[in-house]
Design a protein around this motif. Structure first.
Motif, PDB file in Angstrom:
ATOM      1  N   SER A 124       0.833  -1.199   0.000  1.00  0.00           N
ATOM      2  CA  SER A 124       0.000   0.000   0.000  1.00  0.00           C
ATOM      3  C   SER A 124       0.868   1.250   0.000  1.00  0.00           C
ATOM      4  CB  SER A 124      -0.926   0.015   1.220  1.00  0.00           C
ATOM      5  OG  SER A 124      -1.561   1.281   1.362  1.00  0.00           O
ATOM      6  N   GLU A 125       0.818   1.999  -1.091  1.00  0.00           N
ATOM      7  CA  GLU A 125       1.574   3.250  -1.148  1.00  0.00           C
ATOM      8  C   GLU A 125       1.083   4.234  -0.102  1.00  0.00           C
ATOM      9  OE1 GLU A 125       2.098   7.085  -4.083  1.00  0.00           O
ATOM     10  OE2 GLU A 125       1.632   5.143  -5.014  1.00  0.00           O
ATOM     11  N   GLU A 126      -0.226   4.291   0.105  1.00  0.00           N
ATOM     12  CA  GLU A 126      -0.795   5.226   1.067  1.00  0.00           C
ATOM     13  C   GLU A 126      -0.289   4.937   2.482  1.00  0.00           C
ATOM     14  OE1 GLU A 126      -5.174   6.721   2.736  1.00  0.00           O
ATOM     15  OE2 GLU A 126      -5.045   5.310   1.051  1.00  0.00           O
ATOM     16  N   GLN A 127      -0.305   3.648   2.859  1.00  0.00           N
ATOM     17  CA  GLN A 127       0.189   3.301   4.190  1.00  0.00           C
ATOM     18  C   GLN A 127       1.681   3.559   4.311  1.00  0.00           C
ATOM     19  OE1 GLN A 127      -0.979  -0.318   6.166  1.00  0.00           O
ATOM     20  NE2 GLN A 127      -2.915  -0.421   5.025  1.00  0.00           N
ATOM     21  N   LEU A 128       2.415   3.333   3.246  1.00  0.00           N
ATOM     22  CA  LEU A 128       3.851   3.596   3.280  1.00  0.00           C
ATOM     23  C   LEU A 128       4.138   5.075   3.532  1.00  0.00           C
ATOM     24  CD1 LEU A 128       5.134   1.309   0.387  1.00  0.00           C
ATOM     25  CD2 LEU A 128       5.800   1.155   2.792  1.00  0.00           C
ATOM     26  N   ARG A 129       3.355   5.927   2.915  1.00  0.00           N
ATOM     27  CA  ARG A 129       3.537   7.368   3.152  1.00  0.00           C
ATOM     28  C   ARG A 129       3.349   7.684   4.626  1.00  0.00           C
ATOM     29  NH1 ARG A 129       0.547  10.822  -1.652  1.00  0.00           N
ATOM     30  NH2 ARG A 129       1.151   9.507  -3.421  1.00  0.00           N
ATOM     31  N   GLN A 130       2.348   7.081   5.230  1.00  0.00           N
ATOM     32  CA  GLN A 130       2.076   7.315   6.648  1.00  0.00           C
ATOM     33  C   GLN A 130       3.189   6.739   7.516  1.00  0.00           C
ATOM     34  OE1 GLN A 130      -1.752   5.503   7.196  1.00  0.00           O
ATOM     35  NE2 GLN A 130      -2.849   7.052   5.998  1.00  0.00           N
ATOM     36  N   GLN A 131       3.635   5.538   7.173  1.00  0.00           N
ATOM     37  CA  GLN A 131       4.648   4.870   7.986  1.00  0.00           C
ATOM     38  C   GLN A 131       6.017   5.532   7.869  1.00  0.00           C
ATOM     39  OE1 GLN A 131       3.886   1.106   6.107  1.00  0.00           O
ATOM     40  NE2 GLN A 131       2.659   0.326   7.821  1.00  0.00           N
ATOM     41  N   LEU A 132       6.306   6.095   6.702  1.00  0.00           N
ATOM     42  CA  LEU A 132       7.605   6.731   6.466  1.00  0.00           C
ATOM     43  C   LEU A 132       7.590   8.236   6.733  1.00  0.00           C
ATOM     44  CD1 LEU A 132       8.518   4.983   3.081  1.00  0.00           C
ATOM     45  CD2 LEU A 132       9.663   4.600   5.278  1.00  0.00           C
ATOM     46  N   GLY A 133       6.411   8.772   6.903  1.00  0.00           N
ATOM     47  CA  GLY A 133       6.241  10.222   6.902  1.00  0.00           C
ATOM     48  C   GLY A 133       7.041  10.988   7.918  1.00  0.00           C
ATOM     49  N   THR A 134       7.323  10.399   9.063  1.00  0.00           N
ATOM     50  CA  THR A 134       8.049  11.124  10.116  1.00  0.00           C
ATOM     51  C   THR A 134       9.549  10.867  10.072  1.00  0.00           C
ATOM     52  OG1 THR A 134       7.700   9.293  11.667  1.00  0.00           O
ATOM     53  CG2 THR A 134       6.051  11.069  11.646  1.00  0.00           C
ATOM     54  N   HIS A 135      10.010  10.145   9.043  1.00  0.00           N
ATOM     55  CA  HIS A 135      11.416   9.760   8.973  1.00  0.00           C
ATOM     56  C   HIS A 135      12.132  10.458   7.822  1.00  0.00           C
ATOM     57  CE1 HIS A 135      10.943   6.552  11.949  1.00  0.00           C
ATOM     58  NE2 HIS A 135       9.787   6.283  11.367  1.00  0.00           N
ATOM     59  N   HIS A 136      13.440  10.558   7.976  1.00  0.00           N
ATOM     60  CA  HIS A 136      14.316  11.053   6.913  1.00  0.00           C
ATOM     61  C   HIS A 136      15.462  10.064   6.775  1.00  0.00           C
ATOM     62  CE1 HIS A 136      16.875  13.871   4.594  1.00  0.00           C
ATOM     63  NE2 HIS A 136      17.838  13.255   5.254  1.00  0.00           N
ATOM     64  N   PHE A 137      15.550   9.436   5.620  1.00  0.00           N
ATOM     65  CA  PHE A 137      16.624   8.471   5.384  1.00  0.00           C
ATOM     66  C   PHE A 137      17.587   9.008   4.336  1.00  0.00           C
ATOM     67  CE2 PHE A 137      13.082   5.772   6.824  1.00  0.00           C
ATOM     68  CZ  PHE A 137      13.700   5.150   7.902  1.00  0.00           C
ATOM     69  N   ASP A 138      18.874   8.754   4.563  1.00  0.00           N
ATOM     70  CA  ASP A 138      19.888   9.114   3.577  1.00  0.00           C
ATOM     71  C   ASP A 138      20.018   8.021   2.512  1.00  0.00           C
ATOM     72  OD1 ASP A 138      21.119  11.615   4.855  1.00  0.00           O
ATOM     73  OD2 ASP A 138      21.196  10.156   6.499  1.00  0.00           O
ATOM     74  N   TYR A 139      19.846   6.771   2.948  1.00  0.00           N
ATOM     75  CA  TYR A 139      20.006   5.631   2.051  1.00  0.00           C
ATOM     76  C   TYR A 139      18.868   4.637   2.275  1.00  0.00           C
ATOM     77  CZ  TYR A 139      24.846   7.320   1.803  1.00  0.00           C
ATOM     78  OH  TYR A 139      25.971   8.093   1.643  1.00  0.00           O
ATOM     79  N   VAL A 140      18.486   3.971   1.191  1.00  0.00           N
ATOM     80  CA  VAL A 140      17.532   2.866   1.280  1.00  0.00           C
ATOM     81  C   VAL A 140      18.109   1.690   0.507  1.00  0.00           C
ATOM     82  CG1 VAL A 140      15.241   2.010   0.661  1.00  0.00           C
ATOM     83  CG2 VAL A 140      15.494   4.351   1.522  1.00  0.00           C
ATOM     84  N   VAL A 141      18.106   0.524   1.132  1.00  0.00           N
ATOM     85  CA  VAL A 141      18.462  -0.722   0.445  1.00  0.00           C
ATOM     86  C   VAL A 141      17.203  -1.575   0.410  1.00  0.00           C
ATOM     87  CG1 VAL A 141      19.912  -2.780   0.416  1.00  0.00           C
ATOM     88  CG2 VAL A 141      20.836  -0.607   1.277  1.00  0.00           C
ATOM     89  N   HIS A 142      16.720  -1.830  -0.800  1.00  0.00           N
ATOM     90  CA  HIS A 142      15.465  -2.566  -0.963  1.00  0.00           C
ATOM     91  C   HIS A 142      15.775  -4.033  -1.255  1.00  0.00           C
ATOM     92  CE1 HIS A 142      11.390  -3.495  -1.694  1.00  0.00           C
ATOM     93  NE2 HIS A 142      11.388  -3.374  -3.000  1.00  0.00           N
ATOM     94  N   ALA A 143      15.818  -4.820  -0.183  1.00  0.00           N
ATOM     95  CA  ALA A 143      16.122  -6.249  -0.310  1.00  0.00           C
ATOM     96  C   ALA A 143      14.887  -7.112  -0.117  1.00  0.00           C
ATOM     97  CB  ALA A 143      17.196  -6.648   0.705  1.00  0.00           C
ATOM     98  N   ALA A 144      13.731  -6.494   0.113  1.00  0.00           N
ATOM     99  CA  ALA A 144      12.507  -7.261   0.322  1.00  0.00           C
ATOM    100  C   ALA A 144      12.033  -7.876  -0.993  1.00  0.00           C
ATOM    101  CB  ALA A 144      11.417  -6.366   0.897  1.00  0.00           C
ATOM    102  N   GLY A 145      11.425  -9.031  -0.896  1.00  0.00           N
ATOM    103  CA  GLY A 145      10.892  -9.691  -2.086  1.00  0.00           C
ATOM    104  C   GLY A 145      10.690 -11.163  -1.819  1.00  0.00           C
TER     105      GLY A 145
END
Length: 332
Positions: free
Chosen positions: A56-77
């Motif tokens: 869910s993109e909408e939920q991701l916005r809510q879950q990530l909204g208070t954070h600031h990341f310099d790097y993301v490693v997307h290993a999920a799958g």
């Protein structure tokens, strides 16, 4: 300044090692997990956990909204599914949702590293003599898994100048890995099973070298680039099982080599039974095409040249470390 990193798929085989390396390097490390995720290998008290719903993109916005990341490693799958459409839903759509959420939040990422797979290339360059798959080759994935990864790559390409880097490892093995572990378990039980009578060139990469490449990509990877990863060597299909057997003390074994049509029947039945029982099995249609493929060579020159990637663990040492870990942790 301490850099903040988010690692999806953190509870998985590769992801858990990425988390450990991020901590070792002093990153402010955030592990993205699901409520149902095992945290067996995520016990360091410095880890920050965040639950992300990649569907869910909408939920991701809510879950990530208070954070600031310099790097993301997307290993999920996922590498195995009951239904082939699940590969697209999780591997492709999950990647889209995550990136769209990051873009919507205008998060100023330095790098986004996506863990893809050599499987996106499919069965190309198998004519004699077998030659290395090159980045200039046209991908022709022959598995649902490979197609879902390639679709995610193509979508990322459409999002330039989003600062993504793609890593395409060949078969990844090492401690905590479960699919190659099944081979070790079978050999300990005195049976080794192979399919196909035509020469098969196989490549491997030890998990620590994948992790090495991840952090090199964060530092040096060119945005929009894709890099194959292996240990730089090519092996025959029997090499891996021979090394496993040696590390297990050379138990007696029955080595069975079956024609491909036998594998086709086994995987067809395995997938059918899996759907009936609702249990994901490694013996599925994707497995047939993976084991049928005769050429897994790949060119890692760009990773060496641009990232400074240099494999540290060759197969003999990697198998030794893996079998030792399986023994020490009661898997074997």
């Amino acid at each position: 300044m301490i850099m903040k990193i988010l690692i999806t798929g953190a509870s998985g085989f590769i992801g858990s090692f990425i988390v450990e390396e991020a901590l070792r390097r002093g990153f402010d490390t955030w592990a993205a997990v699901r409520k149902s995720s095992s945290r067996q290998f995520l016990t360091d008290g410095r880890i920050h956990f965040i639950e992300l719903n990649l569907s869910s993109e909408e939920q991701l916005r809510q879950q990530l909204g208070t954070h600031h990341f310099d790097y993301v490693v997307h290993a999920a799958g996922v590498t195995k599914c009951l239904h082939k459409e699940d590969f697209h839903r999780i591997n492709t759509e999950g990647t889209k949702n995550l990136v769209n959420a990051l873009l919507a939040l205008q998060m100023p990422l330095r790098r986004f590293v996506y863990i893809s797979s050599l499987s996106i290339m499919g069965a190309i360059r198998e004519q004699q003599p077998y030659t290395e798959i090159l980045e200039s080759d046209q991908p022709r994935p022959n598995t649902a898994y490979g197609r879902s990864k390639l679709e995610a790559e193509h979508w990322l390409e459409s999002k330039k100048p989003f600062p993504y880097v793609v890593l395409r490892p060949t078969g990844v093995y090492g401690p905590r890995e479960r699919d190659y572990f099944m081979m070790a378990k079978s050999i300990k039980a005195h049976t080794d099973f192979a399919v196909g009578f035509r020469r098969q060139d196989i490549t491997f990469v030890y998990v620590a070298d994948v992790v090495q490449a991840v952090f090199l990509a964060l530092e040096k990877g060119q945005a929009g680039r894709c890099y194959f990863l292996s240990d730089g060597e090519v092996y025959q299909s029997s090499t891996f099982s021979n090394l496993i057997r040696r590390e297990l003390g050379n138990p007696w074994w029955l080595r069975i080599t079956a024609p491909l049509w036998v594998l086709r029947i086994v995987t067809f039945c395995g997938e059918y039974i899996g759907r009936l029982t609702g249990r994901v099995t490694a013996l599925n249609n994707d497995k047939y095409y993976i084991m049928r493929q005769r050429n897994w060579r790949c060119d890692i020159t760009p990773a060496r040249r641009e990232l400074g990637y240099e494999p540290q663990v060759q197969l003999e040492e990697g198998v030794r470390r893996s079998i030792q870990w399986y023994k020490e942790n009661g898997w074997l």
